[in-house]
Design an enzyme around this catalytic site. Sequence first.
Site, PDB file in Angstrom:
ATOM      1  N   ASP A 293       0.802  -1.240   0.000  1.00 46.23           N
ATOM      2  CA  ASP A 293       0.000   0.000   0.000  1.00 46.23           C
ATOM      3  C   ASP A 293       0.829   1.282   0.000  1.00 46.23           C
ATOM      4  O   ASP A 293       0.362   2.309   0.468  1.00 46.23           O
ATOM      5  CB  ASP A 293      -0.936   0.060   1.224  1.00 46.23           C
ATOM      6  CG  ASP A 293      -2.023  -0.998   1.152  1.00 46.23           C
ATOM      7  OD1 ASP A 293      -2.068  -1.734   0.160  1.00 46.23           O
ATOM      8  OD2 ASP A 293      -2.827  -1.057   2.093  1.00 46.23           O
ATOM      9  N   ASP A 517      -8.460  -5.705   9.895  1.00 39.62           N
ATOM     10  CA  ASP A 517      -7.923  -4.655   9.011  1.00 39.62           C
ATOM     11  C   ASP A 517      -7.907  -3.295   9.692  1.00 39.62           C
ATOM     12  O   ASP A 517      -7.250  -2.369   9.206  1.00 39.62           O
ATOM     13  CB  ASP A 517      -8.777  -4.540   7.748  1.00 39.62           C
ATOM     14  CG  ASP A 517      -8.689  -5.774   6.888  1.00 39.62           C
ATOM     15  OD1 ASP A 517      -7.580  -6.301   6.707  1.00 39.62           O
ATOM     16  OD2 ASP A 517      -9.744  -6.234   6.401  1.00 39.62           O
TER      17      ASP A 517
HETATM   18  C1  BGC Z   1      -1.655  -4.112  10.427  1.00 41.92           C
HETATM   19  C2  BGC Z   1      -0.457  -4.861  10.984  1.00 41.92           C
HETATM   20  C3  BGC Z   1      -0.729  -6.345  10.992  1.00 41.92           C
HETATM   21  C4  BGC Z   1      -1.141  -6.805   9.634  1.00 41.92           C
HETATM   22  C5  BGC Z   1      -1.438  -8.268   9.567  1.00 41.92           C
HETATM   23  C6  BGC Z   1      -2.029  -4.677   9.083  1.00 41.92           C
HETATM   24  O1  BGC Z   1      -3.191  -4.081   8.639  1.00 41.92           O
HETATM   25  O2  BGC Z   1      -1.402  -2.757  10.351  1.00 41.92           O
HETATM   26  O3  BGC Z   1      -0.212  -4.424  12.286  1.00 41.92           O
HETATM   27  O4  BGC Z   1       0.408  -7.039  11.433  1.00 41.92           O
HETATM   28  O5  BGC Z   1      -2.251  -6.072   9.180  1.00 41.92           O
HETATM   29  O6  BGC Z   1      -2.580  -8.601  10.243  1.00 41.92           O
END
Ligand code: BGC
Length: 578
Positions: A293, A517
């Site tokens: 992203d 998310d």
């Molecule tokens: C988060 C991370 C997390 C990852 C996997 C991301 O959206 O910001 O902290 O490790 O997702 O779940």
Amino acid sequence: MKLNGQRRWAAAGVVVATVVATLGVAMSAPAGAAPGCRVDYTANPWGGGGFGAAVKVTNLGDAISGGWTLKFTLSGSQRVAQGWSANWTQSGQNVTATSLSWNGNLGTGASTDLGFNGSNAASGDANPASFTLNGTVCTGGTVPTSTTTTTTTTTSNDPGPGNRVDNPYVGAKQYVNPDWSAKASAEAGGSRIANQPTGVWMDRIAAITGTTGARGLAAHLDEAVRQAAGSPLVIQLVIYNLPGRDCSALASNGELKATEIDRYKTEYIDPIAAILARPAYSGLRIVTTVEIDSLPNLITNVSPRPTAVPACDVMKANGNYVTGVGYALAKLGAVPNVYNYLDIGHHGWIGWDDNFGATADLLFQAANASGSTKANVQGFIANTANYGALKEPYFKIEDSVNGTSVRQSKWVDWNRYVDELSYAQAFRQRAVQAGFDSNVGMLIDTSRNGWGGSARPAGPGPTTSVDAYVNGGKLDRRIHLGNWCNQSGAGLGERPKAAPESGIDAYVWMKPPGESDGASEEIPNNEGKGADKMCDPTYTGNVRNGNSMSGALGDAPLSGHWFSAQFQELMRNAYPAL
Ligand code: BGC
């Protein structure tokens, strides 16, 4: 997908030549009695004077029991910063490594691997010219009583055959993250998937050493070596901590401010690279997903586009996404068993003509920034942590209904692709056109794009109108393609699989199912994470999702935190079903 033995050392800023110095020539010598040894010393530079040295000691003489001492002299002002598998001391240029309790016995012909991370290397430095083991000069043979010994030192800038393979997933096991696995198993029915390989997210500096409930990087790699048990094994890491991270959303904002590129380099990438370079991990195939992203945001969410977000304008102007991605590629790519995959968003983001080629070109620019070259890029990953269907079997981009193209439907909205597979395959081609190697390979994150369950269509929609046709036949049941937070109705997708389709290195579960998310309301935390309206089921949207409802599940925890209700729904709607 790279070829075997490809050169990987072109990064600028490299001050120590990559060196494989093998001392000694094979000699015929009397068996037994005489002492002898061989040392293979390999230094891998990572810029800024830092390097990792792998030292393999082989005893060619009588069995040694009760300990050994290895001595050698470093060049210039090189220092041993941190060593392993021995006690390391340095006096001036002279280094002494003594055995530990577990490797003090070395039978005839036995080897032991040790090494150290070094600093202060400068161009022109050479590898140590000679080594002694328990006082005997290591010549590569036993020391004969009456022959002249010869010492050969081979020094080269070419690493020789590297250990990268074309597709790291082929013929390899995959690492199961025990921390995720424990959470999955604790859920009712979770044991059905708890042994699947998932991505290990290095989502902040603290993740390197470990956080509550998540072990650190070296502990993951140690466990990976254990799981590998001598066979090839892929471990998947997500490199995700750019300055000003996630500029177009708030849920996954990170700890580093927009300007903190130096901290990104020295406190995040450098320590990760140093750990990955440890000789103990050289047999692993380490896949890195590099900065999801980030770069796509610099194409779609900047001025003068209507979708512009001020924070993305800042990141474009200061260049720190490009600088950071280039730096990560260069440093991680200098480790010969690391396979870097750059993030390309997903078809519902980059699949429009205005975004597609521009993204490929920007990625190529980043791949050549900060001393990196395209050789550091193994390939690209699509759909990380997103929900785009892998294949839409019931409509194609070429279809039309009563003379109206599906591209004109509300759902497709002039996009060029309808699913992740066609998008990923086409992006591969465009990336090659942008300048990337013709053998780059693609990954697709299929952790949450299954769209099974009772609402899954069984055939094409009615041809009464183009919208009825697309909406009735599409598997992806999101309200809008731009929705991304904890999507209601989603299911687990294809299980991780190597080489499933042409140009695709693997289907992977990079986003661990069950991890949120993002949250819709502020939850105090020390991870830099905010709340995002897109995670609120009552939110009516913005220009980036066509002012549609968010489609999110309610009451979600912070991004990355465990979300049981979502995990259960993903299992219920899995396709293929569990
Ligand atoms: C988060 C991370 C997390 C990852 C996997 C991301 O959206 O910001 O902290 O490790 O997702 O779940």
